[in-house]
Write an enzyme that holds these catalytic residues in place. Structure first.
Site, PDB file in Angstrom:
ATOM      1  CG  ASP A 261      -0.161  -0.012   2.537  1.00 49.76           C
ATOM      2  OD1 ASP A 261       1.026  -0.369   2.525  1.00 49.76           O
ATOM      3  OD2 ASP A 261      -0.749   0.329   3.587  1.00 49.76           O
ATOM      4  CD  GLU A 262       5.631   0.881   1.847  1.00 54.34           C
ATOM      5  OE1 GLU A 262       6.456   0.513   0.982  1.00 54.34           O
ATOM      6  OE2 GLU A 262       5.844   0.812   3.059  1.00 54.34           O
TER       7      GLU A 262
END
Length: 605
Positions: A261-262
């Protein structure tokens, strides 16, 4: 290769037909004056003609069914013949093609000069190959590879074979492969490797007046969506946020999915002030977004670290470490905020320091530079014939120095490296115990305590991993005691209960470490069925002089006795403490006053 095969097959047709005619003519020239046939005259007649006709038909069929388009051109570049693949490729009928100059039929206007030059070379006796485009009847440009091969009649060039290989599919495959190598399949954004390549290219061109912005984005609630709704929902959330951020950033920014989720954003020619404003705009856009999945609505936020990319700050590792440090500092402050990297900032400096430990830990794992030490656990009340000791972890750094766990364990916990370390320890300890049993046999009674982190306990497959190690090394489960800290057990209560139950069923012992540190664990003791309570060393260290600490130790020991649990006092470091513990009825003691940790004998073969 296909072009070469086409040429050979068609050349056979040409030579075969040419040879058949000359053979019959030569036979007629040899007739006797009475028209009789000499005995040595070559055979000719309907049988040979039929054979040649069959062969000609066979090779003509090959010509028409070749996968590549082939046109036969006269010296003026006009089409004499073309096979079916050529007709299909360009959309013209054979009747429309015959007699027309090929350059005027399939060559787009902007490539006329190139085609005329190619024709001149083709009719100068050269074998040529070029990759270009040609125009279909419907106006669509078709990428092709053209092989031009001369057809010789003696020393004269009678015609030319123009072989057209359709490379559209190959080109699409190449482009697709290149796209997949540089883009994230889930979101369609560029991936980390391509992002790093572009960032590296920018840093190589920096001068004193140029500055760019780098954003490191980490979603705050992504795990909640994954845990509640599953990975399909998480994937949908990432795709929707990718679209949201792309629309919000504009064309000049480079947005990438770095993993999980980066996300990363590269802002060319944006000093930190401009980059911070853009980051805050992103924060507001993400915070205003609502993700809906199966009638559930989720609020989403993000933490963003901002770092300036300039001539003073170069190198991808340094840039990413700085941006990551700023991002996690923002997350620690509650998330949904932006943090600009400042090397003087204490929180960011600490995070940066931890990031350095992450790379050192990873290197030590890869190079197998971790070491197993041990510390004896001494009985206080009776002569216990089981040798108890706790395994302690160290590692040897690049210079040969031994690094204590207090230096690297916090970073390993924060960056989720503990499961890898715990697995390494379990494998090494089990292997060492196997060597001990091989040397001394089953009569060598020993119990080894292994610390397991809370994150490892929470892993679904760790218990299975432990069972696999027991099967592999064939050691008695009674030789193993797993230690879990009080805080880890309470924070992961359901997982801790399941792990404890499974390990005790196998025959292992369980020790609850640092007990009493929060005074919140007493109500949980009925749920956590353990064999040992290790009294927090903060109470033990000064209990000989501090009455409150001594009372705490006495209380924990009494609770342990009521529950039928053995007690172990940690951090026994000064004289007088051991005697006090014996008076209180504590079962075991551990600390520097009893044994200074040293390398475990069975750690290496």
């Amino acid at each position: 290769m296909a072009g070469g095969l086409n040429f050979l097959l068609n050349q056979v047709v040409f030579r075969l037909l040419q040879g058949a005619g000359s053979r019959c003519r030569r036979r007629n020239n040899l007739l006797n004056r009475d028209n009789s046939v000499p005995a040595d005259a070559p055979e000719c007649g309907t049988t040979v003609e039929r054979r040649l006709a069959r062969q000609a038909n066979y090779f003509r069929a090959l010509f028409n069914n070749l996968p590549d388009g082939v046109a036969v051109l006269d010296p003026d570049g006009k089409i004499i013949n073309a096979n079916r693949s050529f007709v299909k490729l360009f959309g013209y009928s054979l009747a429309e093609l015959r007699g027309n100059a090929i350059d005027r039929v399939i060559v787009p206007s902007h490539l006329q000069a190139e085609a005329e030059d190619l024709s001149r070379q083709a009719f100068s006796g050269q074998t040529l190959q070029i990759e270009t485009v040609r125009q279909r009847r419907d106006g669509v440009l078709a990428p092709v590879r053209i092989h031009s091969v001369p057809i010789l009649a003696g020393k004269r060039q009678a015609a030319t074979y123009a072989i057209y290989v359709d490379v559209a599919e190959a080109r699409r495959a190449t482009l697709q492969a290149a796209y997949q190598a540089t883009h994230d399949r889930l979101t369609g954004l560029i991936n980390r490797a391509e992002f790093e390549r572009r960032l590296d290219a920018l840093t190589r061109c920096l001068d004193s007046d140029t500055e760019h912005g780098l954003l490191y984005i980490d979603l705050d609630e992504f795990k909640v969506v994954n845990d509640i709704c599953g990975h399909l929902a998480g994937d949908a959330l990432l795709r929707q946020l990718a679209v949201l951020m792309t629309d919000d950033l504009g064309e000049s920014a480079v947005l990438a999915r770095l993993g999980g989720d980066e996300f990363g954003v590269l802002l060319p020619h944006s000093p930190p002030g401009d980059a911070e404003r853009i980051a805050r705009k992103l924060i507001r856009a993400i915070a205003g977004f609502r993700f809906t999945w199966e009638q559930r609505v989720f609020h989403v936020s993000a933490s963003i670290g901002v770092v300036g990319v300039n001539a003073r700050r170069r190198g991808l590792p340094n840039l990413f470490a700085a941006a990551d440090s700023a991002c996690y500092s923002a997350k620690e402050q509650g998330g949904n905020r932006v943090r600009v990297y400042d090397r003087e900032d204490i929180d960011i400096a600490r995070r940066h320091h931890e990031m350095d430990w992450v790379s050192r830990i990873a290197g030590a794992l890869e190079d197998d530079r971790f070491l197993l030490y041990h510390q004896w656990i001494s009985p206080l009340q009776d002569n216990d014939d089981v040798r108890r000791n706790e395994i302690l972890l160290r590692f040897r750094d690049e210079t040969g120095d031994i690094i204590e766990p207090g230096n690297f364990i916090p970073a390993a916990e924060r960056y989720h490296l503990m499961p890898a370390l715990d697995r390494w320890v379990v494998r090494k300890v089990f292997g060492g115990l196997r060597r001990s049993l091989n040397r001394h046999g089953a009569g060598d009674r020993e119990m080894v305590s292994i610390n397991i982190s809370g994150e490892t306990i929470g892993e679904a497959h760790f218990s299975r991993f432990v069972r696999e190690q027991f099967r592999r090394f064939q050691i008695p489960p009674a030789m193993i005691c797993f230690e879990i800290t009080e805080t880890a057990a309470i924070a992961n209560l359901d997982h801790a209960v399941a792990f404890i139950s499974e390990m005790r069923t196998l025959g292992c012992a369980i020790s609850l470490d640092d007990f009493g540190s929060g005074l919140s664990s007493f109500p949980y003791l009925k749920t956590l069925h353990v064999d040992y309570l290790k009294i927090d060393g903060a109470f033990v260290r000064n209990m000989a002089e501090d009455a409150i600490d001594c009372a705490m130790v006495e209380t924990i020991n009494r609770v342990g006795k009521i529950m039928g649990v053995k007690t172990v006092a940690e951090y026994v470091e000064v004289s007088g403490v051991r005697g006090k513990l014996r008076e209180l009825g504590v079962d075991f003691a551990q600390g520097y006053d009893i044994h200074v940790p040293e390398p475990w004998l069975w750690a290496r073969s």
